[in-house]
Scaffold this motif. Structure first.
Motif, short mmCIF file in Angstrom:
data_model
loop_
_atom_site.label_atom_id
_atom_site.label_comp_id
_atom_site.label_asym_id
_atom_site.label_seq_id
_atom_site.Cartn_x
_atom_site.Cartn_y
_atom_site.Cartn_z
N GLY A 136 0.80 -1.22 0.00
CA GLY A 136 0.00 0.00 0.00
C GLY A 136 0.82 1.26 0.00
N LEU A 137 1.97 1.25 -0.70
CA LEU A 137 2.84 2.43 -0.78
C LEU A 137 3.28 2.91 0.60
CD1 LEU A 137 1.10 4.44 -3.65
CD2 LEU A 137 3.27 3.19 -3.76
N THR A 138 3.74 1.97 1.39
CA THR A 138 4.27 2.31 2.71
C THR A 138 5.78 2.50 2.61
OG1 THR A 138 4.50 -0.06 3.21
CG2 THR A 138 2.49 1.05 3.96
N TYR A 139 6.30 3.35 3.49
CA TYR A 139 7.73 3.66 3.46
C TYR A 139 8.55 2.48 3.96
CZ TYR A 139 6.91 8.62 2.52
OH TYR A 139 6.56 9.81 1.94
N THR A 140 9.64 2.15 3.23
CA THR A 140 10.61 1.14 3.66
C THR A 140 11.99 1.75 3.87
OG1 THR A 140 11.13 0.55 1.37
CG2 THR A 140 9.39 -0.72 2.46
N LYS A 186 11.55 10.78 13.01
CA LYS A 186 12.50 9.68 13.10
C LYS A 186 12.09 8.54 12.17
CE LYS A 186 15.22 11.50 16.14
NZ LYS A 186 16.60 11.87 15.76
N GLU A 187 13.05 7.74 11.83
CA GLU A 187 12.81 6.63 10.90
C GLU A 187 11.72 5.69 11.43
OE1 GLU A 187 15.45 3.29 8.46
OE2 GLU A 187 16.13 4.00 10.42
N GLU A 188 11.75 5.39 12.72
CA GLU A 188 10.77 4.46 13.27
C GLU A 188 9.34 5.03 13.26
OE1 GLU A 188 13.17 6.37 16.68
OE2 GLU A 188 13.55 5.42 14.74
N GLU A 189 9.22 6.36 13.14
CA GLU A 189 7.91 6.97 13.06
C GLU A 189 7.33 6.91 11.65
OE1 GLU A 189 7.51 10.79 15.32
OE2 GLU A 189 9.71 10.66 15.42
N VAL A 190 8.15 6.57 10.66
CA VAL A 190 7.73 6.62 9.26
C VAL A 190 7.64 5.24 8.63
CG1 VAL A 190 8.33 7.52 6.98
CG2 VAL A 190 8.74 8.92 9.03
N ILE A 191 8.62 4.38 8.92
CA ILE A 191 8.69 3.07 8.25
C ILE A 191 7.40 2.27 8.50
CG2 ILE A 191 9.93 0.88 8.12
CD1 ILE A 191 11.40 3.27 6.96
N GLY A 192 6.85 1.72 7.40
CA GLY A 192 5.64 0.91 7.49
C GLY A 192 4.36 1.72 7.41
N LYS A 193 4.48 3.05 7.23
CA LYS A 193 3.28 3.90 7.18
C LYS A 193 3.17 4.55 5.80
CE LYS A 193 3.39 5.02 12.13
NZ LYS A 193 3.46 6.11 13.13
N THR A 194 1.95 4.97 5.49
CA THR A 194 1.69 5.67 4.23
C THR A 194 1.86 7.17 4.44
OG1 THR A 194 -0.67 5.91 4.67
CG2 THR A 194 0.04 3.89 3.54
N ASP A 195 1.80 7.94 3.33
CA ASP A 195 1.91 9.40 3.42
C ASP A 195 0.77 9.98 4.24
OD1 ASP A 195 4.27 10.32 1.89
OD2 ASP A 195 3.33 9.17 0.30
N GLU A 196 -0.45 9.40 4.09
CA GLU A 196 -1.59 9.92 4.85
C GLU A 196 -1.36 9.75 6.34
OE1 GLU A 196 -1.69 7.75 2.39
OE2 GLU A 196 -3.53 7.89 1.19
N GLU A 197 -0.76 8.61 6.73
CA GLU A 197 -0.53 8.36 8.15
C GLU A 197 0.60 9.23 8.70
OE1 GLU A 197 -1.74 3.64 8.44
OE2 GLU A 197 0.24 4.20 7.68
N VAL A 198 1.58 9.56 7.85
CA VAL A 198 2.71 10.35 8.32
C VAL A 198 2.40 11.84 8.36
CG1 VAL A 198 5.10 11.02 7.82
CG2 VAL A 198 4.39 8.63 7.54
N PHE A 199 1.81 12.36 7.26
CA PHE A 199 1.63 13.80 7.12
C PHE A 199 0.19 14.27 7.38
CE2 PHE A 199 5.27 12.76 4.35
CZ PHE A 199 6.23 13.54 4.96
N LYS A 200 -0.73 13.34 7.59
CA LYS A 200 -2.12 13.69 7.98
C LYS A 200 -2.79 14.63 6.96
CE LYS A 200 -0.95 11.68 11.88
NZ LYS A 200 -1.31 10.29 12.14
N ASN A 201 -2.58 14.39 5.67
CA ASN A 201 -3.20 15.18 4.60
C ASN A 201 -2.83 16.65 4.65
OD1 ASN A 201 -4.50 12.97 3.47
ND2 ASN A 201 -6.21 13.16 4.91
N ALA A 202 -1.63 16.96 5.18
CA ALA A 202 -1.23 18.37 5.31
C ALA A 202 -0.64 18.87 4.00
CB ALA A 202 -0.20 18.51 6.43
N GLY A 203 -0.92 20.12 3.68
CA GLY A 203 -0.34 20.73 2.49
C GLY A 203 -0.85 20.10 1.22
N GLU A 204 0.03 19.90 0.27
CA GLU A 204 -0.33 19.38 -1.04
C GLU A 204 -0.14 17.86 -1.12
OE1 GLU A 204 1.24 23.46 -3.23
OE2 GLU A 204 2.16 21.52 -3.69
N ILE A 205 -0.42 17.18 -0.01
CA ILE A 205 -0.17 15.74 0.05
C ILE A 205 -1.02 14.97 -0.97
CG2 ILE A 205 -1.87 15.26 1.82
CD1 ILE A 205 1.66 13.75 1.49
#
Length: 842
Positions: A215-219, A232-251
């Motif tokens: 599902g286009l998750t960060y590796t 941090k890396e552990e906050e991003v790996i395994g998550k999608t852009d929506e989960e990381v950036f919460k639809n902020a800006g031009e996501i």
């Protein structure tokens, strides 16, 4: 059409069930299960291929043919296949299984044997037992394992399939597939992936990877992105852009570009992207590159992100951002280059111009090829082309570049393909220049210093060799005459004086030997002479030589040795004696009262190798703990007044340590101030097959008599000639003397000799040349070199010139007589053979 497919489906299911039933029935009725398997239907191109017919006598030939074909298929497969019944007895197997079974359990596979217990000595391990038990419970499964063979470790994948009869498992079919190559490939791919991840994670530019199947998750999320977004890396790996950036800006726009990449499978450059992160607005320029799998589908999206937050909303701000980018490059130690292979355009950062001595804003008029040193250009160009053709993962080369003033400096040029076209051909390459001129100068200085050090070492060796020769030559005369005088049965007063004189001469020789031994060990030229010897005799003789010294100081000298020590061992008895001699000498030297002892203890014998532990102890002055670490360093003694009070060069223990190391042991010291010192080491020595009688037969008689032996002595020093002649005459040897190698050639033409004693360094013609000429002329007389030159090169040259053996000056009468005795015994044996009566036929 759908109805037809449904009918075919049900026919296939029913036919398969019938075939499986026939399989089970066939096995327990004695029919080969391979023959039964041939009845299973095959679904090809939408049709069921199956033969329905009479299995009576009319079909026998056809069934036999089918059986033969299936047997041939099973036997010719690369997999091992076998079947066991519910009692785990082998029912059937192919050749590959037989080979595998034998390689694992060293036992031939036999039909009907219980595979869990092939015999009383071989029992299958618990893991296989568990697998068979699991399959007999009715479960089909596959697993992986490995086993060792003479060719290495083999990895296999196992498929267990139970056989049912009336819903009861009465057997198991097992297939084994060799997956070694696949596992190696997987491991190599994993290692390469880890390396690239570590490399990318620390690049000074944002790098990320998204995996499509999850599902286009960060590796991948490197350090630069952590700093940029404060994530941090552990906050991003395994998550999608929506989960990381919460639809902020031009996501949302950013996510749309991912879908375009999945659809078009082409790289996308996002010139400006606005993202909200941690309450701050970030503008970035991003390059997204699709990574395709073997089927041409997008497997991952590789991205490079550049922060352009300060360059938004207008062309002016874009110019400011470009200026800052140039400023950033200018502040770096490295210059950047960017090659557009499609348009044949090359960009160099301002730092590159400054490297060449130009102003940062000046454009270079010369091409890269014109700037590279002509001697370096072919290598650099070939490496660059190799990378473009995919022969290397990255481009890297060291070469010289020409500066504006015409001088050259060294650079490290590194680059990598950044973009490719639809066919995978490189279209853009990006890299950097690093100025390594300072490093190169240091390397040249190091090489020069190393060369100087080697020349100094050679000069030192030459000096030691020359001094050794010059000192040993007169010393040979001194010690020789002392030995001759001691042989003349002098009166007690003379004996006392001669022994004192011999002691002083021997001490001078010992110090000279210590210096030369350490020089040879330090240069890595110390060779061990391995020959049979009696260790007990070595220990006894070495200890006896110190009895008088110990007695004079009122010390008790002890020797203890295990009775289990083998009679004869293989090793360098001279060096072992040297080690023990040095340790005992130190013990007596530094002990005023009490005892000095030597113990040799047999530890074990394994594979004809005996382990012997040696220990030398004393009750002397001892050593403080702070001095122990540097005790084995050369020219080092524990206290500053040691040399003045006790004498010595400070090399003895250093030589002992290095000799023990060369023999594979480790010399250890334990000591307490005022209580004494203990040295111990262990050697592993091969047990010799030589018996006692062979050793005794090689020994010299008490009264040496070499009557009938003719010897030519080649020596230019008249003192040494006098010493050698007198000694050889005492042994009833006829001696002729030649003054140099050229004179020796005249003597060997007029008379036949049993032995030639050849000095090496002589005027007009040295011993090497003389011996070489003799050998070329066909003279086979044994030649022993007697020389004061004791370096390893001299020994090698002695053998190379055709001489048979080497004796160093000053020589010991016992050593010389032992060498001569070998020639004398050969002559006696030849004479006995020649005098033996010949058999005559009548």
């Amino acid at each position: 059409m759908n109805k037809k497919k449904e009918i075919i489906k049900w026919v296939l299911i029913i036919d398969t069930a019938i075939s499986l039933f026939l399989l089970v029935v066939g096995v327990f009725m004695g029919i080969s299960w391979l023959n039964v398997l041939c009845l299973i239907p095959v679904f090809i191109n939408g049709y069921i291929i199956q033969v329905f017919g009479n299995f009576g006598k009319e079909a026998t030939a056809e069934i036999a043919l089918t059986q033969a074909n299936n047997n041939a298929f099973i036997e010719n497969t690369n997999d091992a296949v076998w079947m066991v019944n519910e009692h785990l007895q082998l029912v059937s197997f192919n050749v590959n299984f037989a080979n595998m079974f034998k390689s694992i359990w060293q036992k031939e596979a036999i039909m009907g044997m219980n595979i869990l217990n092939a015999n009383e000595q071989i029992t299958i391990n618990d893991q296989w037992n568990a697998w068979y038990k699991k399959a007999l419970s009715g479960e089909s499964f596959n697993t992986e394992t490995a086993y060792d063979t003479e060719g290495g470790c083999i990895k296999i994948e196992l498929f267990f399939t139970p056989i049912f009869k009336d819903k009861t498992v009465n057997g198991v079919i097992i297939k084994s597939t060799d997956i070694s190559l696949r596992k190696e490939a997987e491991l190599a791919q994993l290692q390469q992936s880890e390396f690239l991840n570590k490399l990318i994670a620390h690049l000074p530019i944002g790098v990320f990877v998204k995996q499509v199947k999850n599902g286009l998750t960060y590796t991948l999320w490197n350090k630069e992105l952590e700093n940029l977004f404060n994530l941090k890396e552990e906050e991003v790996i395994g998550k999608t852009d929506e989960e990381v950036f919460k639809n902020a800006g031009e996501i949302l726009h950013y996510l749309a570009t991912d879908q375009l990449i999945l659809r078009d499978k082409e790289p996308i450059l996002i010139q400006k992207l606005c993202i909200q992160a941690e309450g701050k607005q970030i503008f970035a320029r991003t390059i997204k590159i699709p990574l395709l799998d073997a089927n041409g589908e997008v497997e991952s999206i590789f991205g490079i992100l550049e922060n352009i937050t300060d360059s938004v909303n207008a062309q002016e701000e874009l110019a400011v951002a470009e200026k800052r980018w140039n400023y950033a490059l200018s502040g770096s130690r490295d210059a950047v280059w960017d090659v557009d292979l499609v348009n044949n355009e090359t960009f160099f950062s301002p730092v590159f111009s400054e490297m060449l001595g130009y102003k940062a804003y000046q454009q270079l008029e010369e091409s890269w090829e014109d700037l590279v040193h002509p001697e370096d250009l072919p290598k650099a160009w070939n490496l660059f082309v190799d990378h473009l053709e995919g022969l290397s993962h990255f481009y890297e080369c060291e070469y010289r570049l020409r500066k504006m003033d015409g001088s050259y400096f060294w650079v490290l040029d590194r680059g990598k393909v950044a973009e490719t076209d639809a066919e995978g051909n490189p279209t853009r390459v990006i890299g950097t220049f690093s100025n390594i001129d300072y490093r190169k100068r240091l390397e040249e200085e190091y090489k020069h210093a190393l060369q100087k050090a080697e020349e100094a070492s050679h000069a030192k060796s030459l000096f030691l060799s020359t001094m050794s020769h010059e000192i040993r030559t007169p010393l040979n005369g001194v010690i020789g005459f002392i030995n001759l005088l001691l042989m003349d049965q002098p009166n007690p007063k003379q004996i006392e004086n001669l022994n004192a004189l011999k002691y002083s001469a021997d001490n001078l020789l010992y110090m000279l030997n210590d210096i030369l031994d350490f020089s040879k060990i330090d240069a890595g030229k110390m060779d061990l002479e391995v020959r049979p010897f009696n260790l007990i005799e070595i220990l006894q003789n070495t200890t006896k030589s110190f009895l008088n010294s110990a007695k004079e100081k009122g010390l008790s000298l002890q020797l203890m040795a295990s009775k289990d020590i083998p009679a004869f061992l293989l090793g360098d008895s001279v060096r072992i004696s040297q080690i023990i001699n040095n340790l005992l000498s130190n013990g007596i030297k530094f002990t005023e009262k009490g005892e000095v002892g030597l113990m040799a203890k047999f530890i074990e014998s394994k594979n004809n190798i005996a382990s012997i532990s040696f220990e030398v102890w004393d009750t002397g002055i001892g050593i403080e703990q702070e001095y122990l670490p540097q005790l084995f360093e050369h020219f080092t003694q524990a206290y500053t007044d040691t040399t003045r009070k006790y004498g010595g060069t400070g090399l003895g223990l250093a030589i002992c340590k290095k000799l023990v190391d060369i023999m594979g042991g480790n010399l250890i010291v334990e000591s307490d101030k005022g209580k004494g010192t203990k040295f111990n080491f262990t050697l592993k020595l091969a047990i010799a097959n030589t018996n006692t009688e062979e050793i005794k037969s090689a020994r010299l008689p008490e009264n040496i008599d070499f009557s009938g032996l003719n010897v030519l002595l080649v020596e230019d020093n008249q003192v040494n000639v006098m010493v050698a002649k007198q000694l050889l005459n005492r042994w009833n040897i006829q001696v002729d003397a030649a003054v140099n190698g050229k004179d020796a050639l005249v003597w060997v033409k007029r008379k036949k000799y049993d032995l030639i004693l050849m000095d090496l360094q002589m005027p007009e013609m040295d011993g090497f040349e003389s011996a070489s000429i003799m050998r070329k002329a066909g003279i086979s007389t044994p030649i022993f070199a007697i020389s004061a030159n004791v370096n390893s090169d001299a020994r090698e040259n002695v053998i190379a010139s055709g001489m048979n053996d080497y004796i160093s000056k000053p020589f010991k009468p016992s050593e010389l007589s032992e060498k001569i005795n070998s020639i004398y015994q050969q002559k006696k044996a030849k004479k006995i053979k020649d005098d033996s009566p010949k058999n005559t036929l009548f």
